[in-house]
Design an enzyme around this catalytic site. Structure first.
Site, PDB file in Angstrom:
ATOM      1  N   PHE A 113       0.929  -1.175  -0.095  1.00 26.22           N
ATOM      2  CA  PHE A 113      -0.087  -0.138  -0.002  1.00 26.22           C
ATOM      3  C   PHE A 113       0.982   1.330  -0.140  1.00 26.22           C
ATOM      4  O   PHE A 113       1.835   1.482   0.642  1.00 26.22           O
ATOM      5  CB  PHE A 113      -0.627   0.163   1.196  1.00 26.22           C
ATOM      6  CG  PHE A 113      -1.903   1.118   1.156  1.00 26.22           C
ATOM      7  CD1 PHE A 113      -3.082   0.936   0.104  1.00 26.22           C
ATOM      8  CD2 PHE A 113      -2.170   2.172   1.744  1.00 26.22           C
ATOM      9  CE1 PHE A 113      -4.197   1.904   0.093  1.00 26.22           C
ATOM     10  CE2 PHE A 113      -3.032   3.265   1.777  1.00 26.22           C
ATOM     11  CZ  PHE A 113      -3.991   2.959   1.089  1.00 26.22           C
ATOM     12  N   ASP A 184       2.401  -5.420   8.201  1.00 25.86           N
ATOM     13  CA  ASP A 184       0.916  -4.606   8.299  1.00 25.86           C
ATOM     14  C   ASP A 184      -0.112  -5.422   7.885  1.00 25.86           C
ATOM     15  O   ASP A 184      -0.310  -6.310   6.939  1.00 25.86           O
ATOM     16  CB  ASP A 184       1.087  -3.608   7.004  1.00 25.86           C
ATOM     17  CG  ASP A 184      -0.062  -2.640   6.847  1.00 25.86           C
ATOM     18  OD1 ASP A 184      -1.081  -2.919   7.398  1.00 25.86           O
ATOM     19  OD2 ASP A 184       0.060  -1.522   6.211  1.00 25.86           O
ATOM     20  N   TYR A 209     -10.563   0.087  11.159  1.00 17.35           N
ATOM     21  CA  TYR A 209     -11.904   0.521  10.666  1.00 17.35           C
ATOM     22  C   TYR A 209     -12.157  -0.394   9.406  1.00 17.35           C
ATOM     23  O   TYR A 209     -13.199  -0.098   8.935  1.00 17.35           O
ATOM     24  CB  TYR A 209     -11.714   2.066  10.304  1.00 17.35           C
ATOM     25  CG  TYR A 209     -10.049   2.191   9.205  1.00 17.35           C
ATOM     26  CD1 TYR A 209     -10.063   1.864   7.808  1.00 17.35           C
ATOM     27  CD2 TYR A 209      -9.085   2.784   9.906  1.00 17.35           C
ATOM     28  CE1 TYR A 209      -9.193   2.197   7.222  1.00 17.35           C
ATOM     29  CE2 TYR A 209      -7.969   3.097   9.253  1.00 17.35           C
ATOM     30  CZ  TYR A 209      -7.938   2.704   7.804  1.00 17.35           C
ATOM     31  OH  TYR A 209      -6.907   3.093   7.064  1.00 17.35           O
ATOM     32  N   LYS A 210     -11.497  -1.270   9.222  1.00 13.93           N
ATOM     33  CA  LYS A 210     -11.714  -2.205   8.062  1.00 13.93           C
ATOM     34  C   LYS A 210     -12.477  -3.423   8.681  1.00 13.93           C
ATOM     35  O   LYS A 210     -13.795  -3.195   9.098  1.00 13.93           O
ATOM     36  CB  LYS A 210     -10.739  -2.817   7.152  1.00 13.93           C
ATOM     37  CG  LYS A 210      -9.800  -1.568   6.830  1.00 13.93           C
ATOM     38  CD  LYS A 210      -8.639  -2.198   5.801  1.00 13.93           C
ATOM     39  CE  LYS A 210      -7.545  -0.916   5.172  1.00 13.93           C
ATOM     40  NZ  LYS A 210      -8.353  -0.297   4.376  1.00 13.93           N
ATOM     41  N   ARG A 357     -13.292  -4.608  -6.274  1.00 11.30           N
ATOM     42  CA  ARG A 357     -12.762  -5.300  -5.083  1.00 11.30           C
ATOM     43  C   ARG A 357     -14.278  -5.590  -4.314  1.00 11.30           C
ATOM     44  O   ARG A 357     -15.286  -4.806  -4.167  1.00 11.30           O
ATOM     45  CB  ARG A 357     -11.955  -4.670  -4.037  1.00 11.30           C
ATOM     46  CG  ARG A 357     -10.673  -4.286  -4.540  1.00 11.30           C
ATOM     47  CD  ARG A 357      -9.719  -3.833  -3.315  1.00 11.30           C
ATOM     48  NE  ARG A 357     -10.190  -2.954  -2.748  1.00 11.30           N
ATOM     49  CZ  ARG A 357      -9.525  -2.208  -1.623  1.00 11.30           C
ATOM     50  NH1 ARG A 357      -8.602  -2.660  -1.121  1.00 11.30           N
ATOM     51  NH2 ARG A 357     -10.355  -1.567  -0.763  1.00 11.30           N
TER      52      ARG A 357
END
Length: 398
Positions: A113, A184, A209-210, A357
């Site tokens: 990312f 990560d 938050y995912k 996605r």
């Protein structure tokens, strides 16, 4: 056994929506509004500054960290919650570099990312001491772990296609060559079983938050191996990690032997309240059950899309052991197609240049959702709905 019918009822999904984007932002727990109202009414309003003692605000960083630790295979006292994921990446990589000061190479991959890479680039400029960032293709990471590598920084699950790195193999080779590894877990925590303790992980960071459903911008976490807790240097140091913060010394002394030394500044207690509410759901969940159910739903989605949606190509690994919990499909007009899906209540997202996605999150997704989503996608492709002008306009967030 995890009761997914029960967990589905614990999330507030708007009527008519099929939410396949928990890999980007989890939905709101049903209990969140009342919990937040209670916090405002019974804590901040009535306690004010007393709340740091009377409501235990001071140690919520650690208490929430221990609750997340259960989801990532970590021992109590090794994980702390605060700040943002970007900050925690910077903190972990800088701490890793301090452990091998004679080396100058940071190894990641060109599919990581971008923010993780940006943080490392900033760190290298700050140090200004000849550091280099090596970025091979993801599949070539193992071959690039050599004796000159100081830190290997890898996101376990690729944010684009869901491809999963082999954590144990990378750690084993990195440690053999004397390198430190930072993981990560942004697309791992709450998505797939993780065994930080059993894999001998040095450092790990992640967001909440995912899949963990802590709310937009909810705080990040950092894990440090117990063997490092007494020696790790928190390059970003703040009063919240000081061994005696209320003596207000002008020199920083980290809390000895505790993950508390990785705390930096005063955290958002309001955000902690929302995260705690989400973890109330996770306290009832077994990660092995979550993964097994996600595999079932993912395989169903793959089968349905490939049978009904010509022109769409799978970008994720077929082997469920080699992917996370989102499925990616390539389509030349992926952005417009995703906008058409969203307009009909099927919420996924798009990643450039052509990836759609879909997060497969069993806590609130079931077979009916999967079948309906595939049917909507089939209809959009068959009727070329995605060609409508309104679906060509790019939003700020994709």
């Amino acid at each position: 056994m995890t009761d997914f019918t029960q967990t589905r009822q614990m999330f507030d999904i708007p009527d008519g929506m099929i939410y396949l984007n928990g890999n980007s932002l989890g939905p709101m727990p049903v209990a969140a509004p009342e919990k937040m109202t209670a916090f405002l009414r019974d804590e901040w309003r009535t306690e004010l500054i007393k709340g740091w003692n009377t409501k235990g605000w001071w140690m919520q960083t650690n208490e929430l960290g221990d609750r997340i630790a259960r989801l990532i295979g970590a021992a109590p006292g090794t994980t702390v919650v605060s700040d943002t994921l970007s900050i925690k990446v910077f903190q972990a990589v800088s701490a890793g570099l301090a452990m091998v000061p004679d080396r100058k190479v940071i190894l990641s991959d060109n599919g990581n990312f971008p923010t993780d890479l940006y943080m490392v680039e900033g760190l290298m400029r700050l140090k200004d001491d000849g550091y280099a960032l090596r970025l091979p293709d993801p599949q070539d990471v193992l071959d690039n772990i050599t004796d000159d590598v100081a830190v290997v920084m890898i996101t376990e699950v690729d944010y684009r296609n869901g491809c999963r790195h082999d954590m144990k193999a990378i750690i084993e080779k990195a440690h053999h060559h004397g390198a430190v590894v930072v993981w990560d877990l942004a697309h791992s925590a709450g998505a797939i079983p993780v065994d930080l303790a059993g894999s001998d992980v040095d450092f790990a960071v992640g967001c909440t938050y995912k899949y963990i459903n802590g709310g937009p911008g909810s705080p990040a976490f950092i894990y440090v191996a117990p063997r490092l807790l007494d020696t790790v240097e928190p390059f970003l140091s703040g009063w919240y990690g000081h061994e005696s913060p209320f003596t207000f010394d002008t020199d920083f002394r980290p809390v000895p032997g505790q993950i508390t030394r990785m705390r930096i500044g005063t955290p958002s207690i309001a955000s902690f309240n929302l995260l705690s509410t989400a973890l109330d759901v996770w306290d009832q969940v077994d990660m092995d059950d979550v993964h097994a159910r996600a595999v079932e739903l993912s395989d169903l989605f793959i089968t349905q899309v490939e049978a009904r949606c010509p022109g769409v190509t799978m970008a994720s690994p077929r082997d469920p052991n080699q992917r996370g919990s989102h499925i990616a499909f390539r389509f030349e007009h992926g952005y417009a197609c995703m906008q058409a899906l969203i307009s009909q209540g099927v919420i996924g997202d798009f990643r450039a240049p052509d990836i759609m996605r879909f997060g497969i999150t069993p806590l609130f997704i079931n077979e009916d959702d999967i079948l309906k989503a595939a049917a909507v996608l089939e209809d959009i492709l068959k009727n070329e709905t995605w060609k409508e002008d309104r679906f060509q306009v790019r939003g700020q967030v994709t």
